[in-house]
Design an enzyme around this catalytic site. Structure first.
Site, PDB file in Angstrom:
ATOM      1  N   LYS A   1      -6.025  -9.545  11.322  1.00 52.32           N
ATOM      2  CA  LYS A   1      -6.160  -8.277  11.128  1.00 52.32           C
ATOM      3  C   LYS A   1      -7.388  -7.665  10.402  1.00 52.32           C
ATOM      4  CE  LYS A   1      -4.089  -4.585   8.457  1.00 52.32           C
ATOM      5  NZ  LYS A   1      -3.000  -4.406   7.633  1.00 52.32           N
TER       6      LYS A   1
ATOM      7  N   ARG B   1     -10.653  -1.406   2.363  1.00 51.84           N
ATOM      8  CA  ARG B   1      -9.901  -2.755   2.443  1.00 51.84           C
ATOM      9  C   ARG B   1     -10.913  -3.896   3.040  1.00 51.84           C
ATOM     10  NH1 ARG B   1      -4.244   0.390   4.317  1.00 51.84           N
ATOM     11  NH2 ARG B   1      -3.652   1.120   2.181  1.00 51.84           N
TER      12      ARG B   1
ATOM     13  N   LYS C   1      -4.888  -7.718  15.495  1.00 51.26           N
ATOM     14  CA  LYS C   1      -4.914  -6.091  15.156  1.00 51.26           C
ATOM     15  C   LYS C   1      -6.426  -5.685  14.831  1.00 51.26           C
ATOM     16  CE  LYS C   1      -2.666  -3.367  11.754  1.00 51.26           C
ATOM     17  NZ  LYS C   1      -2.106  -3.168  10.791  1.00 51.26           N
TER      18      LYS C   1
ATOM     19  N   SER D   1      -2.599   3.153  15.557  1.00 55.16           N
ATOM     20  CA  SER D   1      -2.416   4.515  15.375  1.00 55.16           C
ATOM     21  C   SER D   1      -3.504   5.259  16.099  1.00 55.16           C
ATOM     22  CB  SER D   1      -2.050   4.931  14.067  1.00 55.16           C
ATOM     23  OG  SER D   1      -3.258   4.443  13.319  1.00 55.16           O
TER      24      SER D   1
ATOM     25  N   TYR E   1       3.298   2.559  19.511  1.00 56.15           N
ATOM     26  CA  TYR E   1       4.174   3.607  19.328  1.00 56.15           C
ATOM     27  C   TYR E   1       4.372   4.240  20.694  1.00 56.15           C
ATOM     28  CZ  TYR E   1       1.712   2.931  14.780  1.00 56.15           C
ATOM     29  OH  TYR E   1       1.459   2.266  13.563  1.00 56.15           O
TER      30      TYR E   1
ATOM     31  N   ARG F   1      -2.238   5.827   8.304  1.00 60.51           N
ATOM     32  CA  ARG F   1      -2.622   6.179   6.944  1.00 60.51           C
ATOM     33  C   ARG F   1      -1.931   7.465   6.512  1.00 60.51           C
ATOM     34  NH1 ARG F   1      -8.242   2.782   5.455  1.00 60.51           N
ATOM     35  NH2 ARG F   1      -7.481   0.784   6.014  1.00 60.51           N
TER      36      ARG F   1
ATOM     37  N   CYS G   1       0.783  -1.182   0.137  1.00 57.12           N
ATOM     38  CA  CYS G   1       0.041   0.178   0.060  1.00 57.12           C
ATOM     39  C   CYS G   1       0.896   1.407   0.032  1.00 57.12           C
ATOM     40  CB  CYS G   1      -0.998   0.152   1.030  1.00 57.12           C
ATOM     41  SG  CYS G   1      -0.299  -0.277   2.914  1.00 57.12           S
TER      42      CYS G   1
HETATM   43  O1  PB1 Z   1      -0.771   1.633  13.574  1.00 55.28           O
HETATM   44  C1  PB1 Z   1      -1.718   1.277  12.473  1.00 55.28           C
HETATM   45  O2  PB1 Z   1      -2.966   1.891  12.062  1.00 55.28           O
HETATM   46  C2  PB1 Z   1      -1.237   0.399  11.529  1.00 55.28           C
HETATM   47  C3  PB1 Z   1      -1.848   0.209  10.425  1.00 55.28           C
HETATM   48  C4  PB1 Z   1      -1.464  -1.182   9.526  1.00 55.28           C
HETATM   49  C5  PB1 Z   1       0.017  -1.245   9.346  1.00 55.28           C
HETATM   50  N1  PB1 Z   1       0.233  -2.391   9.308  1.00 55.28           N
HETATM   51  C6  PB1 Z   1      -2.389  -1.283   8.231  1.00 55.28           C
HETATM   52  C7  PB1 Z   1      -3.609  -0.811   8.399  1.00 55.28           C
HETATM   53  C8  PB1 Z   1      -4.238  -0.220   7.003  1.00 55.28           C
HETATM   54  O3  PB1 Z   1      -3.903   0.915   6.674  1.00 55.28           O
HETATM   55  O4  PB1 Z   1      -5.110  -0.666   6.677  1.00 55.28           O
HETATM   56  C9  PB1 Z   1      -1.577  -0.983   6.956  1.00 55.28           C
HETATM   57  C10 PB1 Z   1      -1.826  -1.989   5.890  1.00 55.28           C
HETATM   58  N2  PB1 Z   1      -0.847  -2.671   5.113  1.00 55.28           N
END
Ligand code: PB1
Length: 336
Positions: free
Chosen positions: A203, A225, A256, A283, A320, A213, A128
Protein backbone atom coordinates in the site's frame (compact mmCIF):
# COMPACT_ATOMS: atom_id res chain seq x y z
CA UNK A 1 0.62 -11.39 -57.64
CA UNK A 2 2.71 -13.18 -55.01
CA UNK A 3 3.47 -10.87 -52.11
CA UNK A 4 6.71 -11.44 -50.34
CA UNK A 5 5.28 -11.72 -46.82
CA UNK A 6 5.86 -13.74 -43.65
CA UNK A 7 2.58 -15.45 -42.65
CA UNK A 8 3.75 -15.59 -38.99
CA UNK A 9 3.59 -11.78 -38.82
CA UNK A 10 -0.03 -11.64 -39.93
CA UNK A 11 -2.19 -10.88 -36.84
CA UNK A 12 -5.53 -9.96 -38.44
CA UNK A 13 -6.25 -13.66 -39.10
CA UNK A 14 -6.40 -14.13 -35.29
CA UNK A 15 -8.73 -11.26 -34.50
CA UNK A 16 -11.24 -10.88 -37.33
CA UNK A 17 -13.97 -12.73 -35.36
CA UNK A 18 -15.19 -11.83 -31.82
CA UNK A 19 -14.84 -15.42 -30.64
CA UNK A 20 -11.26 -15.54 -31.90
CA UNK A 21 -10.60 -12.22 -30.15
CA UNK A 22 -11.90 -13.76 -26.92
CA UNK A 23 -9.54 -16.71 -27.37
CA UNK A 24 -6.62 -14.25 -27.54
CA UNK A 25 -7.53 -12.71 -24.14
CA UNK A 26 -7.14 -15.37 -21.46
CA UNK A 27 -7.15 -14.37 -17.74
CA UNK A 28 -9.16 -11.18 -18.19
CA UNK A 29 -12.53 -12.69 -17.32
CA UNK A 30 -14.70 -10.54 -15.04
CA UNK A 31 -16.99 -12.64 -12.84
CA UNK A 32 -18.72 -11.85 -9.51
CA UNK A 33 -15.96 -13.75 -7.73
CA UNK A 34 -13.44 -11.15 -8.93
CA UNK A 35 -15.04 -8.26 -7.02
CA UNK A 36 -15.13 -7.05 -3.41
CA UNK A 37 -17.45 -4.14 -2.56
CA UNK A 38 -16.15 -1.56 -0.03
CA UNK A 39 -19.02 -0.14 2.03
CA UNK A 40 -19.13 2.64 4.66
CA UNK A 41 -21.20 2.11 7.80
CA UNK A 42 -22.09 5.15 9.91
CA UNK A 43 -23.20 5.11 13.56
CA UNK A 44 -26.36 7.06 12.57
CA UNK A 45 -28.54 3.97 12.21
CA UNK A 46 -31.25 5.48 9.97
CA UNK A 47 -28.89 7.46 7.73
CA UNK A 48 -28.04 7.10 4.06
CA UNK A 49 -25.45 9.84 3.60
CA UNK A 50 -24.21 10.72 0.09
CA UNK A 51 -20.49 11.39 -0.29
CA UNK A 52 -19.96 14.55 -2.29
CA UNK A 53 -16.69 13.47 -3.96
CA UNK A 54 -17.93 9.93 -4.72
CA UNK A 55 -21.25 10.05 -6.65
CA UNK A 56 -23.49 7.01 -5.95
CA UNK A 57 -21.42 6.06 -2.87
CA UNK A 58 -23.06 6.43 0.54
CA UNK A 59 -22.50 5.93 4.23
CA UNK A 60 -25.23 3.54 5.39
CA UNK A 61 -26.68 3.25 8.87
CA UNK A 62 -27.55 -0.20 10.17
CA UNK A 63 -31.25 0.10 9.31
CA UNK A 64 -30.39 1.01 5.68
CA UNK A 65 -27.81 -1.70 5.13
CA UNK A 66 -30.01 -4.67 4.24
CA UNK A 67 -31.97 -2.81 1.56
CA UNK A 68 -28.77 -1.33 0.17
CA UNK A 69 -27.05 -4.69 -0.19
CA UNK A 70 -29.96 -6.99 -1.12
CA UNK A 71 -30.08 -6.05 -4.84
CA UNK A 72 -26.29 -6.32 -5.14
CA UNK A 73 -26.31 -9.75 -3.47
CA UNK A 74 -29.10 -10.70 -5.88
CA UNK A 75 -26.75 -9.72 -8.71
CA UNK A 76 -24.07 -12.07 -7.43
CA UNK A 77 -22.08 -10.11 -4.80
CA UNK A 78 -19.59 -12.42 -3.08
CA UNK A 79 -17.51 -10.14 -0.81
CA UNK A 80 -17.94 -6.88 1.06
CA UNK A 81 -15.27 -4.81 2.84
CA UNK A 82 -16.67 -2.91 5.83
CA UNK A 83 -15.44 0.54 6.93
CA UNK A 84 -16.83 1.99 10.15
CA UNK A 85 -17.41 5.76 10.14
CA UNK A 86 -17.99 6.93 13.72
CA UNK A 87 -19.76 10.29 13.99
CA UNK A 88 -21.44 10.27 17.41
CA UNK A 89 -18.86 7.93 18.97
CA UNK A 90 -15.96 9.93 20.48
CA UNK A 91 -12.47 9.69 19.00
CA UNK A 92 -9.45 9.38 21.31
CA UNK A 93 -5.73 8.56 21.33
CA UNK A 94 -6.18 4.79 21.30
CA UNK A 95 -9.18 4.58 18.96
CA UNK A 96 -11.14 2.88 21.73
CA UNK A 97 -14.34 2.85 19.65
CA UNK A 98 -12.69 0.83 16.88
CA UNK A 99 -13.68 -2.33 18.77
CA UNK A 100 -16.30 -1.12 21.23
CA UNK A 101 -19.70 -2.77 21.37
CA UNK A 102 -21.13 0.49 19.96
CA UNK A 103 -18.97 0.30 16.85
CA UNK A 104 -21.25 0.17 13.76
CA UNK A 105 -19.15 -2.58 12.15
CA UNK A 106 -19.29 -4.75 15.27
CA UNK A 107 -23.05 -4.23 15.40
CA UNK A 108 -23.51 -4.93 11.68
CA UNK A 109 -21.53 -8.17 11.43
CA UNK A 110 -23.98 -10.55 13.15
CA UNK A 111 -26.88 -9.02 11.21
CA UNK A 112 -25.05 -9.36 7.89
CA UNK A 113 -24.34 -13.01 8.72
CA UNK A 114 -28.05 -13.53 9.32
CA UNK A 115 -29.31 -11.54 6.31
CA UNK A 116 -26.76 -12.79 3.77
CA UNK A 117 -25.34 -16.14 5.00
CA UNK A 118 -23.30 -16.73 1.84
CA UNK A 119 -21.69 -13.28 1.71
CA UNK A 120 -18.01 -13.13 2.71
CA UNK A 121 -17.57 -10.35 5.28
CA UNK A 122 -14.22 -8.57 5.34
CA UNK A 123 -13.40 -5.76 7.79
CA UNK A 124 -10.86 -3.04 7.21
CA UNK A 125 -8.75 -2.82 10.37
CA UNK A 126 -7.29 0.56 11.16
CA UNK A 127 -7.26 3.28 13.79
CA UNK A 128 -7.46 6.40 11.59
CA UNK A 129 -11.28 6.73 11.67
CA UNK A 130 -11.27 6.31 15.46
CA UNK A 131 -8.33 8.41 16.64
CA UNK A 132 -8.65 12.17 17.04
CA UNK A 133 -5.23 12.60 15.36
CA UNK A 134 -6.34 10.54 12.36
CA UNK A 135 -3.17 8.48 12.07
CA UNK A 136 -3.18 4.70 11.51
CA UNK A 137 -1.85 3.78 14.92
CA UNK A 138 -1.12 4.96 18.45
CA UNK A 139 1.26 7.92 18.65
CA UNK A 140 4.22 8.07 21.00
CA UNK A 141 5.57 11.14 22.81
CA UNK A 142 7.32 12.36 19.67
CA UNK A 143 4.11 12.29 17.63
CA UNK A 144 5.28 9.30 15.58
CA UNK A 145 3.69 5.86 15.57
CA UNK A 146 4.50 3.79 18.65
CA UNK A 147 5.23 0.48 16.93
CA UNK A 148 4.53 -1.92 19.79
CA UNK A 149 1.33 -0.22 21.01
CA UNK A 150 -0.01 0.25 17.46
CA UNK A 151 0.57 -3.37 16.45
CA UNK A 152 -1.04 -4.74 19.61
CA UNK A 153 -4.03 -2.41 19.16
CA UNK A 154 -4.51 -3.52 15.53
CA UNK A 155 -4.38 -7.13 16.67
CA UNK A 156 -6.98 -6.50 19.39
CA UNK A 157 -9.34 -4.83 16.91
CA UNK A 158 -8.89 -7.71 14.46
CA UNK A 159 -9.84 -10.17 17.20
CA UNK A 160 -12.97 -8.18 18.04
CA UNK A 161 -14.10 -8.18 14.38
CA UNK A 162 -13.36 -11.90 14.10
CA UNK A 163 -15.38 -12.63 17.24
CA UNK A 164 -18.25 -10.44 15.96
CA UNK A 165 -18.53 -12.48 12.74
CA UNK A 166 -15.97 -11.33 10.16
CA UNK A 167 -14.59 -13.94 7.73
CA UNK A 168 -11.63 -11.73 6.77
CA UNK A 169 -9.69 -9.03 8.61
CA UNK A 170 -7.79 -6.59 6.38
CA UNK A 171 -5.23 -4.46 8.25
CA UNK A 172 -4.80 -1.22 6.25
CA UNK A 173 -2.68 0.49 8.91
CA UNK A 174 0.74 -0.45 7.43
CA UNK A 175 2.42 -0.90 10.82
CA UNK A 176 5.32 -3.37 10.51
CA UNK A 177 4.61 -6.88 11.88
CA UNK A 178 0.89 -6.34 12.44
CA UNK A 179 0.11 -9.52 10.45
CA UNK A 180 2.19 -11.58 12.89
CA UNK A 181 0.49 -9.95 15.88
CA UNK A 182 -2.97 -10.59 14.39
CA UNK A 183 -2.20 -14.24 13.70
CA UNK A 184 -0.82 -14.66 17.23
CA UNK A 185 -3.91 -13.19 18.88
CA UNK A 186 -6.24 -15.27 16.68
CA UNK A 187 -4.26 -18.40 17.55
CA UNK A 188 -4.29 -17.53 21.27
CA UNK A 189 -8.09 -17.36 21.04
CA UNK A 190 -8.31 -20.55 18.98
CA UNK A 191 -10.11 -18.95 16.04
CA UNK A 192 -7.09 -18.74 13.70
CA UNK A 193 -8.63 -21.43 11.48
CA UNK A 194 -11.89 -19.53 10.93
CA UNK A 195 -10.68 -16.06 9.90
CA UNK A 196 -8.44 -15.04 6.98
CA UNK A 197 -5.96 -12.18 7.00
CA UNK A 198 -5.99 -10.07 3.84
CA UNK A 199 -2.97 -7.86 4.28
CA UNK A 200 -2.82 -4.44 2.60
CA UNK A 201 0.74 -5.58 1.94
CA UNK A 202 1.77 -3.23 -0.88
CA UNK A 203 0.00 0.00 0.00
CA UNK A 204 1.55 3.21 -1.24
CA UNK A 205 1.50 6.76 0.14
CA UNK A 206 -0.74 7.84 -2.72
CA UNK A 207 -2.46 11.14 -3.51
CA UNK A 208 -5.49 9.11 -4.63
CA UNK A 209 -7.09 8.60 -1.18
CA UNK A 210 -8.70 12.03 -0.82
CA UNK A 211 -12.36 11.11 -1.46
CA UNK A 212 -12.06 8.17 0.94
CA UNK A 213 -10.76 10.46 3.67
CA UNK A 214 -13.87 12.59 3.18
CA UNK A 215 -16.09 9.50 3.20
CA UNK A 216 -14.52 7.90 6.28
CA UNK A 217 -13.72 11.22 8.03
CA UNK A 218 -10.24 9.76 8.45
CA UNK A 219 -7.67 12.31 7.28
CA UNK A 220 -4.55 12.79 9.42
CA UNK A 221 -4.98 15.97 11.51
CA UNK A 222 -1.28 16.78 11.03
CA UNK A 223 1.55 15.55 8.86
CA UNK A 224 1.01 12.69 6.44
CA UNK A 225 1.36 8.91 6.17
CA UNK A 226 4.66 8.82 4.32
CA UNK A 227 6.46 7.33 7.33
CA UNK A 228 4.33 4.20 7.21
CA UNK A 229 2.85 3.85 3.72
CA UNK A 230 5.23 2.80 0.94
CA UNK A 231 6.99 5.42 -1.22
CA UNK A 232 5.16 5.45 -4.61
CA UNK A 233 8.41 4.93 -6.49
CA UNK A 234 9.57 1.85 -4.62
CA UNK A 235 8.94 -1.65 -5.98
CA UNK A 236 11.69 -3.06 -3.75
CA UNK A 237 9.80 -2.18 -0.58
CA UNK A 238 6.58 -3.57 -2.07
CA UNK A 239 8.31 -6.89 -2.68
CA UNK A 240 9.83 -6.86 0.82
CA UNK A 241 6.42 -6.02 2.35
CA UNK A 242 4.71 -8.87 0.50
CA UNK A 243 7.50 -11.31 1.47
CA UNK A 244 7.27 -10.18 5.11
CA UNK A 245 3.49 -10.52 5.30
CA UNK A 246 3.59 -14.01 3.81
CA UNK A 247 6.31 -14.92 6.32
CA UNK A 248 4.04 -13.68 9.11
CA UNK A 249 1.07 -15.71 7.92
CA UNK A 250 -0.98 -13.51 5.59
CA UNK A 251 -3.54 -15.58 3.71
CA UNK A 252 -3.99 -13.04 0.88
CA UNK A 253 -2.07 -10.03 -0.43
CA UNK A 254 -3.04 -6.64 -1.85
CA UNK A 255 -1.64 -3.90 -4.03
CA UNK A 256 -3.11 -0.42 -3.52
CA UNK A 257 -3.88 1.89 -5.31
CA UNK A 258 -4.73 0.12 -8.56
CA UNK A 259 -4.14 1.47 -12.04
CA UNK A 260 -0.87 3.37 -11.37
CA UNK A 261 0.61 0.24 -9.76
CA UNK A 262 -0.04 -2.56 -12.29
CA UNK A 263 3.71 -3.15 -12.61
CA UNK A 264 3.84 -3.92 -8.89
CA UNK A 265 0.81 -6.17 -9.23
CA UNK A 266 2.52 -8.24 -11.90
CA UNK A 267 5.75 -8.48 -9.90
CA UNK A 268 3.91 -9.65 -6.78
CA UNK A 269 1.77 -12.16 -8.68
CA UNK A 270 4.83 -13.63 -10.39
CA UNK A 271 6.70 -13.78 -7.07
CA UNK A 272 3.84 -15.28 -5.05
CA UNK A 273 1.57 -17.11 -7.53
CA UNK A 274 0.07 -19.31 -4.81
CA UNK A 275 -1.53 -16.44 -2.87
CA UNK A 276 -4.79 -14.71 -3.86
CA UNK A 277 -3.84 -11.18 -4.88
CA UNK A 278 -6.26 -8.27 -4.45
CA UNK A 279 -6.02 -4.87 -6.07
CA UNK A 280 -7.79 -1.84 -4.60
CA UNK A 281 -9.29 0.59 -7.14
CA UNK A 282 -9.23 3.46 -4.64
CA UNK A 283 -11.54 6.40 -4.13
CA UNK A 284 -9.52 8.81 -6.24
CA UNK A 285 -9.59 6.37 -9.15
CA UNK A 286 -13.35 6.01 -8.69
CA UNK A 287 -13.94 9.77 -8.66
CA UNK A 288 -11.73 10.32 -11.73
CA UNK A 289 -13.59 7.66 -13.69
CA UNK A 290 -16.99 9.01 -12.64
CA UNK A 291 -15.89 12.42 -13.95
CA UNK A 292 -14.63 10.88 -17.19
CA UNK A 293 -17.88 8.97 -17.48
CA UNK A 294 -19.89 12.20 -17.54
CA UNK A 295 -18.99 12.51 -21.23
CA UNK A 296 -20.24 8.96 -21.86
CA UNK A 297 -18.40 5.69 -22.35
CA UNK A 298 -17.90 4.73 -18.68
CA UNK A 299 -18.64 1.06 -19.38
CA UNK A 300 -15.97 0.73 -22.08
CA UNK A 301 -13.39 2.71 -20.09
CA UNK A 302 -14.07 0.87 -16.83
CA UNK A 303 -14.20 -2.57 -18.46
CA UNK A 304 -10.82 -1.94 -20.12
CA UNK A 305 -9.27 -0.88 -16.81
CA UNK A 306 -10.74 -3.82 -14.87
CA UNK A 307 -9.52 -6.27 -17.49
CA UNK A 308 -6.05 -4.71 -17.35
CA UNK A 309 -6.04 -5.34 -13.60
CA UNK A 310 -6.96 -8.96 -14.17
CA UNK A 311 -4.37 -9.31 -16.94
CA UNK A 312 -1.71 -7.87 -14.63
CA UNK A 313 -2.46 -10.58 -12.06
CA UNK A 314 -5.35 -9.45 -9.83
CA UNK A 315 -7.54 -12.28 -8.60
CA UNK A 316 -9.99 -9.92 -6.89
CA UNK A 317 -10.66 -6.21 -7.44
CA UNK A 318 -11.81 -4.03 -4.54
CA UNK A 319 -13.98 -1.46 -6.28
CA UNK A 320 -16.73 1.04 -5.48
CA UNK A 321 -18.03 0.20 -8.97
CA UNK A 322 -18.84 -3.36 -7.86
CA UNK A 323 -22.68 -2.96 -7.86
CA UNK A 324 -22.59 -1.44 -11.35
CA UNK A 325 -20.24 -4.07 -12.76
CA UNK A 326 -22.26 -6.94 -11.27
CA UNK A 327 -25.40 -5.65 -12.98
CA UNK A 328 -23.52 -5.41 -16.29
CA UNK A 329 -22.23 -8.99 -15.84
CA UNK A 330 -25.70 -10.29 -14.95
CA UNK A 331 -27.23 -8.55 -18.00
CA UNK A 332 -24.51 -9.90 -20.31
CA UNK A 333 -23.29 -6.37 -21.06
CA UNK A 334 -19.57 -6.97 -20.56
CA UNK A 335 -18.44 -7.07 -24.17
CA UNK A 336 -14.95 -8.43 -24.74
O1 PB1 B 1 -10.54 4.16 -1.44
C1 PB1 B 1 -9.55 4.59 -0.80
O2 PB1 B 1 -9.01 5.69 -1.04
C2 PB1 B 1 -9.02 3.71 0.29
C3 PB1 B 1 -8.21 4.48 1.35
C4 PB1 B 1 -7.62 3.50 2.34
C5 PB1 B 1 -8.65 2.60 2.96
N1 PB1 B 1 -8.08 1.38 3.37
C6 PB1 B 1 -6.69 4.13 3.34
C7 PB1 B 1 -5.83 5.18 2.73
C8 PB1 B 1 -5.53 6.43 3.49
O3 PB1 B 1 -6.45 7.20 3.75
O4 PB1 B 1 -4.35 6.63 3.80
C9 PB1 B 1 -7.19 4.30 4.75
C10 PB1 B 1 -6.05 4.01 5.72
N2 PB1 B 1 -6.40 3.23 6.83
Amino acid sequence: MTMNFNAKNMLHSSIFHPTLRQLQQPNVELTPNNFMFPIFITDHDDAKQPIQSMPNVYRYGLSQLKDALAPVVENGLRYILLFGVPDTLPKDNTGSNADSKLNPVIRALPKLREWFPDLVLACDVCLCPYTQHGHCGILGESGELDHVKSVQRIADISLAYAQAGAHIVAPSDMNDNRVKAIKQVLFANNIHNKIAVLSYSCKFASALYGPFREAAKAAPKFGDRKCYQLPPGSSGLAIRAADRDIEEGADMLMVKPGLPYLDILRQIKDRHPNYPLFIYQVSGEYSMLMKAGETGGLKSILTEILRSMRRAGADCIISYFTPTVLSWIKNGEMDL
